[in-house]
Design an enzyme around this catalytic site. Sequence first.
Site, short mmCIF file in Angstrom:
data_model
loop_
_atom_site.label_atom_id
_atom_site.label_comp_id
_atom_site.label_asym_id
_atom_site.label_seq_id
_atom_site.Cartn_x
_atom_site.Cartn_y
_atom_site.Cartn_z
N GLY A 101 7.16 -9.12 2.78
CA GLY A 101 6.38 -10.23 2.24
C GLY A 101 4.98 -10.31 2.79
N GLY A 102 4.61 -9.30 3.61
CA GLY A 102 3.23 -9.26 4.09
C GLY A 102 2.23 -9.26 2.94
N GLY A 103 2.65 -8.67 1.83
CA GLY A 103 1.80 -8.65 0.64
C GLY A 103 2.08 -9.83 -0.29
N GLU A 111 10.43 -9.08 -5.07
CA GLU A 111 11.03 -7.91 -4.40
C GLU A 111 12.52 -8.14 -4.17
OE1 GLU A 111 7.07 -6.37 -1.95
OE2 GLU A 111 8.53 -7.62 -0.92
N SER A 145 0.82 -1.21 0.00
CA SER A 145 0.00 0.00 0.00
C SER A 145 0.86 1.27 0.00
CB SER A 145 -0.95 -0.02 1.19
OG SER A 145 -0.22 -0.12 2.40
N THR A 146 1.99 1.27 0.70
CA THR A 146 2.86 2.45 0.70
C THR A 146 3.41 2.68 -0.71
OG1 THR A 146 3.46 1.78 2.96
CG2 THR A 146 4.72 3.59 1.97
N ASP A 174 7.47 -4.56 6.31
CA ASP A 174 6.56 -4.90 7.40
C ASP A 174 7.19 -4.57 8.75
OD1 ASP A 174 4.40 -6.04 5.78
OD2 ASP A 174 5.94 -7.47 5.22
N LYS A 181 6.39 0.81 11.68
CA LYS A 181 7.15 -0.35 11.18
C LYS A 181 8.53 -0.49 11.83
CE LYS A 181 4.00 -1.13 7.92
NZ LYS A 181 4.27 -0.99 6.50
C1 5RP Z 1 4.89 -6.86 0.15
C2 5RP Z 1 5.79 -6.16 1.09
C3 5RP Z 1 5.41 -4.78 1.51
O1 5RP Z 1 6.48 -3.92 1.31
C4 5RP Z 1 5.06 -4.80 2.96
O2 5RP Z 1 4.06 -5.79 3.17
C5 5RP Z 1 4.55 -3.43 3.42
O3 5RP Z 1 3.32 -3.18 2.86
P1 5RP Z 1 2.46 -1.91 3.21
O4 5RP Z 1 3.13 -0.74 2.57
O5 5RP Z 1 1.10 -2.20 2.61
O6 5RP Z 1 2.39 -1.78 4.71
O7 5RP Z 1 6.79 -6.64 1.52
O8 5RP Z 1 5.34 -8.15 -0.12
#
Ligand code: 5RP
Length: 219
Positions: free
Chosen positions: A95-97, A103, A30-31, A84, A121
């Site tokens: 890897g939360g996403g 990446e 999202s960021t 994250d 974070k």
């Molecule tokens: C996705 C990631 C993102 O960078 C991580 O999950 C942070 O995401 P967000 O900006 O939504 O908090 O590693 O695989």
Amino acid sequence: MNHDTLKQAVARAAVDHLVPGAVVGVGSGSTVGFFIAELGRIRDRVAGAVSSSEKSSELLRAQGIRVLTIDEAGPIPVYVDGADEIDPGLRMIKGGGGALTREKIVAAAADRFVCIVDASKQVPVLGRFPLPLEVIPMAQGLVARWFAQMGGDARPRAGYLTDNGNPILDVHGLRIDDPVGLETELNQWPGVVTVGLFARRGADLVLVADPAGVRTQTR
Ligand code: 5RP
């Protein structure tokens, strides 16, 4: 101030760290979504982007930015991505996403990793956020059992496959005192495609947004 306002502020600040006229490496999440919107505003100064996920590619194209493969791109001076968790040594859990493998590849292809986060974070020690691993399907149960032996609770991410078609295990309950050592060890486990620890190659610079503004931290 809500999280989106902070994410937007840090995404805007990242633009100052780009090389005008160059290709940019683009992470996921999202960021980064806010960062891609900022890239759209300066698209004339962006030669193209190497993307770390199908989702980011879609957002980039919607902003009129060309998506290139690593081989088409040539030099990638800067890679911009979220995290994250990030510790004082600029080592991260990502890897939360679910985009951790691509990446890590794009980050490795870039000269400089600029991490964009809001202050929530930042942690003293990595591990409160469950550690994501992309695994080969047949090894999923085996890898989970190995984690259980070291006190980790590896849970399959329900209903999710990565852009590469693999499942993700989210490992709860790890306290990661030696991120480089753990990343190195997990990289050796058969069936592990990618571990979401970005410690061997951490960020070079982190931009942190809090209600007072955007701070810069280097290693
Ligand atoms: C996705 C990631 C993102 O960078 C991580 O999950 C942070 O995401 P967000 O900006 O939504 O908090 O590693 O695989």
